[in-house]
Design an enzyme around this catalytic site. Structure first.
Site, PDB file in Angstrom:
ATOM      1  CB  CYS B  96      -6.919  -3.168  50.963  1.00 52.94           C
ATOM      2  SG  CYS B  96      -6.011  -2.206  51.351  1.00 52.94           S
ATOM      3  CB  CYS B  99      -9.455   0.935  50.011  1.00 51.05           C
ATOM      4  SG  CYS B  99      -8.812  -1.035  49.344  1.00 51.05           S
ATOM      5  CG  ASP B 351     -59.221  34.353  51.635  1.00 48.42           C
ATOM      6  OD1 ASP B 351     -60.079  35.549  52.432  1.00 48.42           O
ATOM      7  OD2 ASP B 351     -58.363  34.024  51.884  1.00 48.42           O
TER       8      ASP B 351
END
Lengths: 210, 533
Positions: B96, B99, B351
């Site tokens: 097509c 599309c 820490d």
């Protein structure tokens, strides 16, 4: 004997609750004990006099006779690059009778104690060269200029010294620090470092002169 | 026009074009809609090379719906044609021009083989195979479709052509469903059946990406959304130009086609469609939204290395919190979820030389694109495995699956809550009873902390007020200068600086309270309070 099943039951349950509570208590106690033993797991090797925070976190450098004889200063450099500047114990200001009586940050072009550094990028920090004047310390006899010794941005001066100059006499290497400077580029520090000496070298030098 | 006789329900009846209409009422609806389309437009579009479903899309007045899905392209074609042409077979295999095969259920797969499907359910079956390869477990899905931008251009060109010829027709004025949406309409129901799942805007998305074969050569399988994301600065200006130019060209084309119509010729517009059209490459990607697990972690290792302070040739940043050991947790959960990757979030941090003991710190593990959700049983097994591991660096507790309330839970732990610590403190003179009393009596002590030197390089120089809620001193057997200090503080308090004073920049400090030098030897976090727990 009249048996009162209800009361018996309630007594039973209270006893149960009590013992449950006791079990809970001893569980908590156990947890606390476990925690305590974990907390104290390394105390076997506690030294009599541990190194100070400054000694652990900073590397000490010194500069002697900076621009003038007897002007000895320390530069404590932290692992993150920041440098704490202050008077070394052999600075001639300490030799004067009565020690240091006054400090004035208004030297050079501006008063160092009014700078307002803000933000992570340390906006408005004063750029300093190694011989930029930091402050002036005065004794009964004379006054001496203290300089930056490090090229970088001046982040902070110890304004507590203005009200309490005796901190310089009592603990110049801790609460009596003078300023914190951040070297702007690693290359600046490497160059600076060349004119500095280490703690060992400093001790040796001063031993000789004494 | 064909005979409009309606066949008796359930029976098939012959119609004038020789086709047997199905008893199915959906196909009947489609058949009737097909026959009602403007035959001139249909003939034009068929000869241009537009596919049957696109013709339906562009020419029909009725809404494009899922009934079309079950009708094969060839059947649709024969219904569209007026019946006296057998050109059906010759045009069948061409792509097509609008599309590019998307609505014809034709695509090229990863191995570059052409895949054709006659109807929606056949297409859905092929998509299902590809989805199953990704390995996700799901019971509902959302469908996304991406198509190349040229499809839009093709459609615009065809619409222009139609407008040129049939400008006044009513069917031309209605809004046309896009190729993307049309595909979704056609395949959603068959996919639901074929996958055995419901459809909703759920956490599991199936993305069908059609891309042009030539794009693949550049490795550019970007979706339009990704292309949109790239628009910054100059490129945005450029696109602005493109929009204006395109508009200009459209106007020119309209003018030209109008002019041609006046002069009785439409051949020019027809010739402008001479191009080679290739089916697109379809790639399927499945993505599951992140899932979350929560729990509390313990850190038993105190990764202290003395050498790190001595490297001073370059500015060494403060050793940032190494969560290397904590990777153990995520590293065990990720394989159980068959996920792509994970992120570790903790409610605060400690820490590198501080242990996390006591009740543990809340954390979240976020797993990206998990294929399956592990059961509580397997989570418990993972927890045990980590806790029993030889090295004993990390511990985990209460590991469980958690839903969208996870972030609220994390935020709770951050700023407002209290933290409890235990520190081993040394002072320059022996500890006396009065010291213990004076420290324990301090409640809600307010302290002022200047930004500690150790973080001053990366944080703003500020003075922060913090509260020490309570403190407790425990003597240590066999040592007169050391004691164990328990304290509960406001979140954001620097404990180490509170003990040694940070060159006098934290006041009051342990040293100033006791009137002598104080140092901190060891710090552990013993509780991170979160709400009620």
């Amino acid at each position: 004997m009249a048996e009162n099943p209800e009361t018996d039951d309630t007594i039973e349950t209270t006893k149960q609750n009590q013992s449950e509570e006791e079990v809970e208590h001893s569980d908590e106690q156990k947890q606390e004990d476990e925690l305590r033993s974990l907390l104290l797991s390394d105390i076997g090797d506690l030294p009599l006099s541990p190194p100070s925070a400054t000694q652990v976190n900073f590397v000490s450098y010194f500069i002697t006779d900076f621009t003038k004889p007897g002007h000895d200063q320390y530069i404590y450099r932290h692992a993150n690059g920041l440098c704490v500047i202050g008077l070394a114990p052999t600075h001639i200001a300490f030799k004067d009778e009565g020690g240091i009586t006054n400090i004035d940050f208004n030297v050079g072009k501006s008063d160092r104690s009014v700078l307002k550094v803000s933000g992570k990028r340390k906006k408005n920090a004063m750029r300093s060269e190694s011989n930029t004047a930091l402050c002036k310390v005065s004794t009964a006899k004379d006054s001496y200029i203290v300089r930056c010794c490090v090229k970088g941005s001046l982040l902070e001066v110890n304004e507590r010294l203005i009200k309490q100059p005796q901190l310089l006499n009592s603990s110049a290497d801790r609460e009596g620090y003078i300023a914190i400077i951040m070297p702007t580029r690693p290359a600046d520090w490497t160059k600076n470092k060349e004119s500095l000496i280490t703690l060992e070298e400093y001790k040796a030098k001063k031993e000789v002169s004494l | 026009m064909a005979d409009e006789t309606k066949p008796a329900s359930g029976d098939s009846a012959g119609l004038s074009n020789g086709l047997v209409s199905h008893g199915d009422h959906k196909s009947r609806r489609v058949y009737q809609a097909a026959r009602s389309l403007h035959s001139g437009a249909v003939k034009d579009l068929l000869s241009l090379g537009v596919c049957e479903r696109c013709i339906f899309r562009l020419v029909s007045v009725e809404a494009f719906d899922s009934d079309l899905s079950s009708v094969s392209a060839s059947t649709l074609r024969s219904w569209l044609e007026s019946g006296d042409e057998e050109a059906a077979s010759s045009e069948e295999s061409s792509c097509c021009i609008v599309c590019l095969g998307v609505l014809q259920f034709v695509f090229s797969d990863a191995k570059q083989t052409l895949v054709r499907s006659e109807c929606g359910s056949d297409y859905a079956a092929r998509v299902t195979d590809l989805v199953k390869e990704e390995g996700h477990e799901f019971d509902s899905f959302g469908l996304e479709v991406y198509v190349p931008a040229t499809i839009l251009e093709n459609e615009r060109a065809v619409l222009l052509y139609l407008k040129g010829k049939y400008n006044s027709e009513s069917w031309l004025q209605s809004e046309k469903i896009s190729v993307k949406d049309a595909l979704k309409v056609l395949v959603l129901d068959p996919l639901k059946v074929s996958l055995g799942a419901k459809s909703d805007s759920s956490s599991f998305q199936i993305r069908l990406t059609y891309s042009k074969a030539s794009d693949e050569a550049q490795g550019a399988s970007e979706t339009t959304r990704e292309r949109k994301k790239r628009k910054t600065g100059m490129s945005r200006l450029y696109d602005h130009h493109i929009t204006w130019l395109t508009l200009l060209f459209d106007l020119v084309a309209i003018y030209i086609s109008l002019y041609n119509e006046e002069n009785g010729s439409t051949s020019m517009s027809e010739n402008s469609f001479e191009k080679v059209y290739e089916p697109c490459i379809l790639s399927i990607h499945c993505n599951k939204m992140p899932i979350f697990f929560s729990g509390r972690y313990f850190k038993y290792s105190r990764n202290v290395s003395q050498t790190r302070w001595i490297i001073d040739d370059e500015r060494m940043g403060e050793a940032s919190v190494e969560v290397v050991h904590l990777e153990l947790i995520g590293g065990n959960i990720l394989p159980a979820c068959l996920g792509d990757s994970y992120k570790f979030h903790a409610a605060g941090r400690e820490d590198i030389d501080v242990r996390m003991l006591g009740s543990g710190r809340p954390f979240l593990i976020e797993v990206q694109n998990s294929r399956k959700c592990p059961s509580q049983q397997s989570l418990t097994e993972i927890e045990e495995k980590i806790n029993k591991s030889e090295k004993k660096l990390v511990g985990v507790k209460d590991l469980k699956f958690i839903g969208s309330q996870c972030w609220a839970m994390m935020r709770e732990g951050e700023a407002e809550k209290q933290k409890q610590y235990a520190a081993i403190v040394w002072i320059a003179r022996p500890v006396e009873e009065k010291d213990i009393d004076s420290i324990s009596s301090l409640k809600e002590l307010k302290i002022l902390q200047k930004t500690p030197v150790r973080v001053l390089h990366r944080r703003s120089p500020l003075e922060r007020e913090r509260t020490i809620h309570w403190m407790k001193v425990e003597k240590i057997k066999g040592s007169s200068h050391y004691f164990l200090l328990h304290l509960c503080t406001q979140a954001g308090t620097y404990i180490k600086e509170f003990v040694h004073g940070d060159l006098g920049r934290t006041t009051p400090s342990m040293g100033s309270i006791l009137g002598c030098r104080a140092e901190i030897i060891q710090l552990d976090v013993t509780d991170v309070k979160m709400g009620d727990s």
